[in-house]
Design an enzyme around this catalytic site. Structure first.
Site, PDB file in Angstrom:
ATOM      1  N   CYS A 378       3.974  -0.361  43.798  1.00  0.00           N
ATOM      2  CA  CYS A 378       5.003  -1.270  43.291  1.00  0.00           C
ATOM      3  C   CYS A 378       4.816  -2.675  43.888  1.00  0.00           C
ATOM      4  CB  CYS A 378       6.390  -0.728  43.648  1.00  0.00           C
ATOM      5  SG  CYS A 378       7.727  -1.918  43.406  1.00  0.00           S
ATOM      6  N   CYS A 381       7.699  -3.717  46.180  1.00  0.00           N
ATOM      7  CA  CYS A 381       7.630  -3.086  47.502  1.00  0.00           C
ATOM      8  C   CYS A 381       6.583  -3.799  48.360  1.00  0.00           C
ATOM      9  CB  CYS A 381       7.268  -1.603  47.371  1.00  0.00           C
ATOM     10  SG  CYS A 381       8.492  -0.600  46.502  1.00  0.00           S
TER      11      CYS A 381
END
Length: 458
Positions: A378, A381
């Site tokens: 991600c 993230c």
């Protein structure tokens, strides 16, 4: 229909002294079956083209785009020489957006058009104007755009003296979707179906009337899907007027330009921008699927915010997603096979499934825990990794435990049902002597904001 035309900027612009006001004063001439594209009055370097009349026969009856040509460009030969676009992309990898735009318009003439979304890719129109060459602009009207975007379309048309060629979704398809699933089904089952009806299929119809198109994609827009886009490529997803694989060329003049440089350019050239930008919107799409982002957030976090970061493409540029990533988006493949782990620090505790279950099962924690639910692939993230690791360093020895739990793949269903996972990353605080976890509500993930959250509840 009145015919709009553009011309080369005056020689003074080439010396860097011309403003947008110097580019005013265009005139158009209509002569039976041909038009002369005029130049700026007083320009000693005239660029005159013999162009196709607006009533010319369409090459493809299933394309709407040629019906409202705005900047009528010179015809190109029916047979276009074979080009090695991978080689050209390498050769032009360090070229300026203006140079790339000029090359694209020169090569494809009236068979190329700029895709305009109503956001900061208005820079493409400005670059096209500065080349002095005729150009065309089209846009997809999904029927769900913000009022500010429609107003912006009108402003752009008046500012540049053009008519944008609008493409609309098929009314029968939209009606069937809404009647069967409601107006907001995408909140429940993902945005792909709605985007396919309202955006992808209209785009496909538009591109079948072209040999090439120009997009505002940038590498820094979406680290997960656009990090490797070239400045020019054979379109991997759509077909052009000749049909078949390789029949459409895709130009990305600002691929290597960072977002802040685009905005510096727009401000320097006094280019009109969508008023939504002043309200915190950066990447602008349909009204129900777009929201403002906070300072420090990535611009794509405002798009389809209820979904995982890896799915933040509507399908217009699906060729950016590698096949192994497509398999993962469809629920196949092994995500861990291609991703290195993140949040690696001696101050962070890695929790497995048993560990997070034990933590979640306690009703009275002896010490507070801060846990991030993440997926290493991600980009959001990844973007908060540095601040989260720094936070863990600051909290070391404070009595607050900082941990991480990888919640994608096989763990995702559990995390959604039991750990409040909505999208990646999700941050949970288990306060001391509390019976339930508190989900971090903000999308500001800098160290100070996270520390304020911890201190308020620790």
């Amino acid at each position: 229909m009145a015919l709009s035309a553009s011309s080369s900027p005056s020689s003074s612009f080439l010396r860097g002294s011309t403003t947008l006001h110097d580019l005013k004063g265009f005139r158009s001439v209509r002569l039976l079956d041909k038009c002369l594209v005029p130049s700026v009055p007083g320009d000693s370097c005239l660029r005159t083209f013999l162009v196709k009349p607006v009533c010319a026969e369409l090459k493809r009856s299933d394309s709407v785009v040629p019906l409202a040509a705005t900047m009528v460009a010179p015809e190109v030969e029916d047979r276009i020489e074979t080009e090695d676009y991978e080689k050209l992309a390498k050769e032009m990898g360090h070229a300026s957006p203006l140079e790339i735009m000029d090359r694209a318009l020169e090569k494809f003439g009236n068979d190329i058009a700029i895709a305009f979304s109503g956001a900061e890719d208005v820079a493409l129109i400005e670059y096209a104007k500065l080349t002095g060459r005729p150009f065309r602009v089209f846009s997809l009207d999904t029927g769900r755009l913000n009022p500010e975007t429609y107003q912006f379309f009108d402003t752009v048309e008046k500012h540049y003296g053009i008519h944008i060629e609008y493409m609309f979704p098929d009314a029968v398809e939209v009606q069937a979707l809404v009647r069967s699933k409601g107006l907001f089904s995408f909140y429940e089952d993902g945005h792909q179906e709605c985007c396919r009806v309202r955006k992808v299929r209209p785009l496909r119809r538009a591109l079948k009337g072209l040999r090439a198109w120009i997009t505002g994609q940038r590498k820094d827009q979406s680290p997960g899907t656009r990090a490797e886009i070239p400045v020019v490529q054979v379109d991997p997803s759509f077909e052009g007027m000749d049909g078949g694989v390789g029949s459409l060329v895709k130009w990305n003049p600002v691929a290597n330009v960072e977002g802040r440089d685009i905005w510096n350019f727009l401000q320097a050239m006094n280019v009109p921008v969508n008023s939504l930008h002043l309200q915190g919107y950066i990447s602008i799409g349909c009204e129900p699927c777009t929201r403002p982002v906070l300072p420090g957030q990535h611009e794509r976090e405002g798009r389809w915010w209820w979904e995982d970061a890896k799915s933040k493409e509507c399908g217009l540029h699906k060729g950016n997603i590698r096949q192994e990533e497509v398999a993962q988006l469809n629920g196949n493949g092994n995500e861990s096979a291609m991703d290195n782990d993140i949040f690696n620090s001696q101050n962070l505790v890695t929790l497995n499934r048993a560990g997070i279950e034990n933590l979640a099962g306690l009703k009275n924690w002896r010490e507070p825990w801060l846990v991030v639910l993440y997926a290493p692939w991600c980009p959001f993230c990844q973007a908060m990794e540095e601040s989260y690791v720094e936070l863990a360093e600051k909290l070391a020895g404070s009595g607050v435990k900082v941990g991480k739990f990888r919640a994608d793949g096989e763990q995702k269903a559990y995390a959604q049902q039991e750990l409040q996972l909505g999208s990646f990353p999700t941050i949970l605080l288990y306060p001391k002597h509390s019976a339930s976890a508190v989900k971090y509500p903000s999308e500001k993930r800098d160290v100070d904001s996270l520390m304020a959250f911890v201190n308020a509840l620790r």
